[in-house]
Design a protein around this motif. Structure first.
Motif, PDB file in Angstrom:
ATOM      1  N   ASP A 147      35.585  32.669  51.438  1.00 13.01           N
ATOM      2  CA  ASP A 147      34.986  33.575  52.409  1.00 13.01           C
ATOM      3  C   ASP A 147      35.524  34.970  52.140  1.00 13.01           C
ATOM      4  O   ASP A 147      36.435  35.152  51.321  1.00 13.01           O
ATOM      5  N   CYS A 148      34.985  35.979  52.823  1.00 13.61           N
ATOM      6  CA  CYS A 148      35.594  37.296  52.777  1.00 13.61           C
ATOM      7  C   CYS A 148      36.789  37.315  53.732  1.00 13.61           C
ATOM      8  O   CYS A 148      36.883  36.494  54.656  1.00 13.61           O
ATOM      9  N   SER A 149      37.720  38.205  53.493  1.00  7.40           N
ATOM     10  CA  SER A 149      38.896  38.391  54.358  1.00  7.40           C
ATOM     11  C   SER A 149      39.703  37.107  54.532  1.00  7.40           C
ATOM     12  O   SER A 149      40.113  36.758  55.636  1.00  7.40           O
ATOM     13  N   VAL A 150      39.948  36.408  53.410  1.00  6.42           N
ATOM     14  CA  VAL A 150      40.783  35.207  53.479  1.00  6.42           C
ATOM     15  C   VAL A 150      42.154  35.408  52.845  1.00  6.42           C
ATOM     16  O   VAL A 150      42.971  34.486  52.836  1.00  6.42           O
ATOM     17  N   GLY A 151      42.413  36.607  52.297  1.00  6.68           N
ATOM     18  CA  GLY A 151      43.719  36.867  51.716  1.00  6.68           C
ATOM     19  C   GLY A 151      43.721  37.084  50.215  1.00  6.68           C
ATOM     20  O   GLY A 151      44.758  36.952  49.562  1.00  6.68           O
ATOM     21  N   LYS A 152      42.586  37.460  49.656  1.00  8.43           N
ATOM     22  CA  LYS A 152      42.517  37.678  48.205  1.00  8.43           C
ATOM     23  C   LYS A 152      43.389  38.857  47.778  1.00  8.43           C
ATOM     24  O   LYS A 152      44.080  38.786  46.759  1.00  8.43           O
ATOM     25  N   MET A 153      43.364  39.946  48.558  1.00 10.18           N
ATOM     26  CA  MET A 153      44.197  41.092  48.224  1.00 10.18           C
ATOM     27  C   MET A 153      45.678  40.741  48.350  1.00 10.18           C
ATOM     28  O   MET A 153      46.492  41.108  47.490  1.00 10.18           O
ATOM     29  N   TYR A 154      46.036  40.035  49.401  1.00  5.83           N
ATOM     30  CA  TYR A 154      47.438  39.655  49.595  1.00  5.83           C
ATOM     31  C   TYR A 154      47.906  38.751  48.459  1.00  5.83           C
ATOM     32  O   TYR A 154      49.036  38.891  47.955  1.00  5.83           O
ATOM     33  N   ALA A 155      47.059  37.813  48.056  1.00  6.42           N
ATOM     34  CA  ALA A 155      47.432  36.925  46.955  1.00  6.42           C
ATOM     35  C   ALA A 155      47.694  37.735  45.689  1.00  6.42           C
ATOM     36  O   ALA A 155      48.681  37.504  44.973  1.00  6.42           O
ATOM     37  N   ALA A 156      46.821  38.704  45.402  1.00  7.23           N
ATOM     38  CA  ALA A 156      46.986  39.523  44.202  1.00  7.23           C
ATOM     39  C   ALA A 156      48.239  40.387  44.286  1.00  7.23           C
ATOM     40  O   ALA A 156      48.991  40.508  43.308  1.00  7.23           O
ATOM     41  N   LEU A 157      48.487  40.994  45.438  1.00  4.13           N
ATOM     42  CA  LEU A 157      49.681  41.823  45.598  1.00  4.13           C
ATOM     43  C   LEU A 157      50.955  40.991  45.506  1.00  4.13           C
ATOM     44  O   LEU A 157      51.967  41.441  44.944  1.00  4.13           O
ATOM     45  N   ILE A 216      43.534  41.286  39.418  1.00  2.00           N
ATOM     46  CA  ILE A 216      42.358  41.925  39.992  1.00  2.00           C
ATOM     47  C   ILE A 216      42.156  41.469  41.430  1.00  2.00           C
ATOM     48  O   ILE A 216      42.027  40.269  41.713  1.00  2.00           O
ATOM     49  N   GLU A 217      42.113  42.445  42.325  1.00  2.00           N
ATOM     50  CA  GLU A 217      41.850  42.157  43.736  1.00  2.00           C
ATOM     51  C   GLU A 217      40.431  41.623  43.900  1.00  2.00           C
ATOM     52  O   GLU A 217      39.468  42.225  43.424  1.00  2.00           O
ATOM     53  N   GLY A 218      40.300  40.489  44.567  1.00  2.00           N
ATOM     54  CA  GLY A 218      38.987  39.905  44.793  1.00  2.00           C
ATOM     55  C   GLY A 218      38.265  40.544  45.967  1.00  2.00           C
ATOM     56  O   GLY A 218      38.869  41.204  46.814  1.00  2.00           O
ATOM     57  N   GLN A 219      36.942  40.347  46.010  1.00  2.00           N
ATOM     58  CA  GLN A 219      36.111  40.858  47.099  1.00  2.00           C
ATOM     59  C   GLN A 219      35.046  39.812  47.435  1.00  2.00           C
ATOM     60  O   GLN A 219      34.531  39.131  46.553  1.00  2.00           O
ATOM     61  N   GLY A 220      34.703  39.715  48.709  1.00  2.00           N
ATOM     62  CA  GLY A 220      33.603  38.874  49.138  1.00  2.00           C
ATOM     63  C   GLY A 220      33.792  37.408  48.783  1.00  2.00           C
ATOM     64  O   GLY A 220      34.905  36.897  48.648  1.00  2.00           O
ATOM     65  N   SER A 221      32.683  36.713  48.619  1.00  2.00           N
ATOM     66  CA  SER A 221      32.675  35.302  48.219  1.00  2.00           C
ATOM     67  C   SER A 221      31.314  34.980  47.641  1.00  2.00           C
ATOM     68  O   SER A 221      30.286  35.479  48.126  1.00  2.00           O
ATOM     69  N   LEU A 222      31.288  34.159  46.621  1.00  2.00           N
ATOM     70  CA  LEU A 222      30.016  33.735  46.051  1.00  2.00           C
ATOM     71  C   LEU A 222      29.137  33.026  47.072  1.00  2.00           C
ATOM     72  O   LEU A 222      27.916  32.978  46.922  1.00  2.00           O
ATOM     73  N   PHE A 223      29.750  32.481  48.117  1.00  2.00           N
ATOM     74  CA  PHE A 223      29.022  31.728  49.124  1.00  2.00           C
ATOM     75  C   PHE A 223      28.711  32.550  50.372  1.00  2.00           C
ATOM     76  O   PHE A 223      28.159  32.023  51.332  1.00  2.00           O
ATOM     77  N   HIS A 224      29.085  33.834  50.378  1.00  2.00           N
ATOM     78  CA  HIS A 224      28.812  34.681  51.532  1.00  2.00           C
ATOM     79  C   HIS A 224      27.540  35.474  51.253  1.00  2.00           C
ATOM     80  O   HIS A 224      27.504  36.312  50.356  1.00  2.00           O
ATOM     81  N   VAL A 225      26.485  35.211  52.020  1.00  2.00           N
ATOM     82  CA  VAL A 225      25.181  35.800  51.703  1.00  2.00           C
ATOM     83  C   VAL A 225      25.167  37.323  51.847  1.00  2.00           C
ATOM     84  O   VAL A 225      24.278  37.981  51.307  1.00  2.00           O
TER      85      VAL A 225
END
Length: 334
Positions: A147-157, A216-225
């Motif tokens: 999903d979006c806003s699940v912690g992708k940036m935090y994981a990368a940092l 690379i900081e992730g964004q969005g989700s392939l499953f988020h329309v």
């Protein structure tokens, strides 16, 4: 340059997640966060001192940062009243919203009259190329999510911090407004014209040493329309050698889409890997970053153990429990 330190504007954020820009700055650059400004009805709290504009100015704050990422990125009229007062009080303004400060005539007029600066960090300032898909030197890892806003940036940092502490070669590559405000640079990917999004990620992650990792900081989700397009650009433009799948297990629907349930970790892993191997046939999933902030510690550890047993790869909450297992997996690929 955006002047620090900041007063973090939380506005009337409906929940903690809506203030994720402020949360990221507070967690990763606490020295830049003097305090917070909350309007009536705000349900977010960074745990910082609530300050008036005058109090924050006296405490040394120089820029009011809009710390809210609302759906559509809109500056409301109620917010604008505060923003005008902040300019008159001597603050610069910084925002990562789609609704640009520089396109608000009243804010521009006040900024010109007071000599203050308006900073829109979601404005591309580079003429990005169209992606060419040519393989680049060095290594790249991308965070992808259910999903979006699940912690992708935090994981990368977290990966970047742990790798730096080990003396490994790594660079965090910001692709959103919060990451840019934290690190001072990057690509505001969702503001790039669609044809150039993948190219901008290629530009962001150029040739490097063979043992260097771009994180690379992730964004969005392939499953988020609503936001799948940015994810697709990151997967193909990034040409990742490794993927980390990110998940928040307590949600009952996609962020902002109550009619859509979250995909499983396995669904995201399979789809993301299939698409990543179009640009890099050697890409693989190396583990899982699970956002357990809403789970008691014992439940969180039990869930992580369950994910590891089910999927056969390391699972951790990198912010809560560290990212050593994920770093080990990346180091083994170098």
């Amino acid at each position: 340059m955006i002047q620090t330190p900041y007063l973090l504007f939380l506005g009337d954020a409906p929940d903690q997640l809506a203030a994720k820009v402020a949360q990221g700055i507070k967690d990763w650059r606490p020295e830049n966060a003097v305090g917070q400004f909350r309007m009536e009805g705000c349900k977010a709290d960074m745990g910082l001192a609530d300050m008036s504009l005058k109090e924050a100015k006296a405490a040394g704050a120089k820029t009011l940062v809009i710390g809210v990422a609302n759906r559509g990125g809109i500056i409301s009229q109620e917010w604008k009243k505060v923003l005008v007062m902040a300019l008159e009080e001597g603050f610069d303004l910084a925002s990562g919203l789609h609704n640009l400060l520089r396109e608000e005539a009243d804010l521009v007029a006040v900024a010109e009259a007071t000599g203050q600066q308006l900073h829109d960090v979601r404005i591309p300032d580079v003429d990005y190329p169209i992606a060419n898909g040519i393989k680049r030197k060095g290594k790249r890892v991308l965070a992808v999510g259910t999903d979006c806003s699940v912690g992708k940036m935090y994981a990368a940092l977290c990966l970047d911090k742990a790798m730096q502490e080990r003396g490994l070669k790594a660079t965090f590559r910001a692709t959103g407004q919060t990451g840019i405000l934290i690190t001072g640079g990057g690509v505001p990917l969702d503001a790039v014209i669609a044809d150039f999004m993948a190219g901008s990620v290629e530009w962001l992650t150029p040739d490097n040493d063979d043992d260097h990792w771009d994180i690379i900081e992730g964004q969005g989700s392939l499953f988020h329309v609503s936001y799948s397009g940015v994810t697709m650009a990151l997967i193909h433009g990034g040409q990742p050698d490794a993927l980390v799948v990110c998940h928040e297990p307590t949600r009952d629907h996609m962020r902002g889409l109550p009619g859509y349930s979250l995909p499983s970790i396995k669904q995201v892993e399979d789809m993301a890997l299939t698409l990543a191997q179009v640009a890099n046939p050697n890409c693989k999933v190396i583990g899982y970053a699970i956002n357990t902030q809403h789970m008691p510690e014992a439940d969180a550890k039990a869930y992580l153990a369950e994910v590891e047993a089910k999927h056969g790869k390391p699972a951790t909450d990198p912010y809560r429990f560290g990212s050593d297992a994920l770093v080990d997996a990346l180091a083994d690929m170098t």
